[in-house]
Write a protein that holds these residues in place. Structure first.
Motif, PDB file in Angstrom:
ATOM      1  N   ASN A 107      74.396   1.671  29.858  1.00 57.71           N
ATOM      2  CA  ASN A 107      75.306   1.375  30.954  1.00 57.71           C
ATOM      3  C   ASN A 107      74.621   0.403  31.916  1.00 57.71           C
ATOM      4  O   ASN A 107      73.598   0.740  32.506  1.00 57.71           O
ATOM      5  CB  ASN A 107      75.679   2.668  31.680  1.00 57.71           C
ATOM      6  CG  ASN A 107      76.724   2.466  32.754  1.00 57.71           C
ATOM      7  OD1 ASN A 107      77.023   1.347  33.147  1.00 57.71           O
ATOM      8  ND2 ASN A 107      77.281   3.559  33.229  1.00 57.71           N
ATOM      9  N   PRO A 108      75.183  -0.809  32.095  1.00 57.84           N
ATOM     10  CA  PRO A 108      74.559  -1.782  32.982  1.00 57.84           C
ATOM     11  C   PRO A 108      74.823  -1.509  34.469  1.00 57.84           C
ATOM     12  O   PRO A 108      74.324  -2.243  35.325  1.00 57.84           O
ATOM     13  CB  PRO A 108      75.173  -3.113  32.551  1.00 57.84           C
ATOM     14  CG  PRO A 108      76.499  -2.737  31.994  1.00 57.84           C
ATOM     15  CD  PRO A 108      76.322  -1.367  31.378  1.00 57.84           C
ATOM     16  N   SER A 109      75.598  -0.475  34.768  1.00 52.25           N
ATOM     17  CA  SER A 109      75.892  -0.088  36.159  1.00 52.25           C
ATOM     18  C   SER A 109      76.355  -1.279  36.998  1.00 52.25           C
ATOM     19  O   SER A 109      75.777  -1.608  38.024  1.00 52.25           O
ATOM     20  CB  SER A 109      74.666   0.574  36.799  1.00 52.25           C
ATOM     21  OG  SER A 109      74.325   1.740  36.111  1.00 52.25           O
ATOM     22  N   MET A 110      77.428  -1.894  36.539  1.00 50.94           N
ATOM     23  CA  MET A 110      77.992  -3.036  37.264  1.00 50.94           C
ATOM     24  C   MET A 110      79.430  -2.721  37.653  1.00 50.94           C
ATOM     25  O   MET A 110      80.026  -1.788  37.118  1.00 50.94           O
ATOM     26  CB  MET A 110      77.913  -4.305  36.408  1.00 50.94           C
ATOM     27  CG  MET A 110      78.570  -4.202  35.055  1.00 50.94           C
ATOM     28  SD  MET A 110      78.540  -5.718  34.029  1.00 50.94           S
ATOM     29  CE  MET A 110      76.872  -6.248  34.069  1.00 50.94           C
ATOM     30  N   PRO A 111      79.990  -3.485  38.592  1.00 50.90           N
ATOM     31  CA  PRO A 111      81.386  -3.259  38.982  1.00 50.90           C
ATOM     32  C   PRO A 111      82.329  -3.366  37.784  1.00 50.90           C
ATOM     33  O   PRO A 111      82.042  -4.081  36.815  1.00 50.90           O
ATOM     34  CB  PRO A 111      81.656  -4.376  39.994  1.00 50.90           C
ATOM     35  CG  PRO A 111      80.307  -4.765  40.514  1.00 50.90           C
ATOM     36  CD  PRO A 111      79.356  -4.556  39.365  1.00 50.90           C
ATOM     37  N   ALA A 112      83.450  -2.648  37.866  1.00 52.82           N
ATOM     38  CA  ALA A 112      84.402  -2.574  36.752  1.00 52.82           C
ATOM     39  C   ALA A 112      84.841  -3.957  36.276  1.00 52.82           C
ATOM     40  O   ALA A 112      84.926  -4.197  35.066  1.00 52.82           O
ATOM     41  CB  ALA A 112      85.614  -1.731  37.144  1.00 52.82           C
ATOM     42  N   HIS A 113      85.128  -4.861  37.189  1.00 50.51           N
ATOM     43  CA  HIS A 113      85.581  -6.199  36.805  1.00 50.51           C
ATOM     44  C   HIS A 113      84.524  -6.906  35.960  1.00 50.51           C
ATOM     45  O   HIS A 113      84.834  -7.527  34.937  1.00 50.51           O
ATOM     46  CB  HIS A 113      85.921  -7.031  38.042  1.00 50.51           C
ATOM     47  CG  HIS A 113      86.433  -8.392  37.710  1.00 50.51           C
ATOM     48  ND1 HIS A 113      85.589  -9.472  37.536  1.00 50.51           N
ATOM     49  CD2 HIS A 113      87.679  -8.842  37.481  1.00 50.51           C
ATOM     50  CE1 HIS A 113      86.303 -10.528  37.221  1.00 50.51           C
ATOM     51  NE2 HIS A 113      87.585 -10.176  37.183  1.00 50.51           N
TER      52      HIS A 113
END
Length: 124
Positions: free
Chosen positions: A40-46
């Motif tokens: 999981n790169p833990s970035m915003p959904a967009h």
């Protein structure tokens, strides 16, 4: 076709936003031919939806996901299936065989997988 399953180990993660990784299954002729684990790169959904689009993800299978987050993926052309339970591979396989029960298609779009559209598939 590529299916991503929000995972915690080999199981479907309880919450999409807190999963440790995505099990990404490559599908050819309706058969899972390869599996890759993407942390999981833990970035915003967009941004995640954009990344999934770039790596060819067509379907995202999760247990729970916020509706506004699911809509980001839907608008990116990625089908979102929620309320899945079990191992990541089992739910991916059940999706392919249309035997995945007790789930919700949050995009409300009929994504009909067409095996004949893949030229590498033979009807032997």
């Amino acid at each position: 076709m590529r299916i991503a399953v929000a995972s915690e180990g080999l199981e479907v993660a309880p919450r999409f936003g807190q999963c440790s990784s995505y099990m990404c299954y490559n599908v050819e002729c309706g058969i899972i031919v390869d599996c890759q684990n993407m942390p999981n790169p833990s970035m915003p959904a967009h941004d995640l939806a954009t990344l999934f689009g770039e790596v060819g993800v067509d379907v995202l299978i999760v247990n729970t996901i916020e509706y506004d987050v699911a809509n980001v993926f839907c608008h990116a052309g990625i089908e979102v299936i929620a309320k899945a339970h079990g191992t990541a591979r089992e739910v991916a396989q059940a999706y392919l065989t249309r035997t995945l029960t007790g789930v919700d298609d949050l995009c409300h779009i009929d994504y009909d997988y067409d095996e004949e559209a893949e030229p590498a598939c033979s009807q032997a």
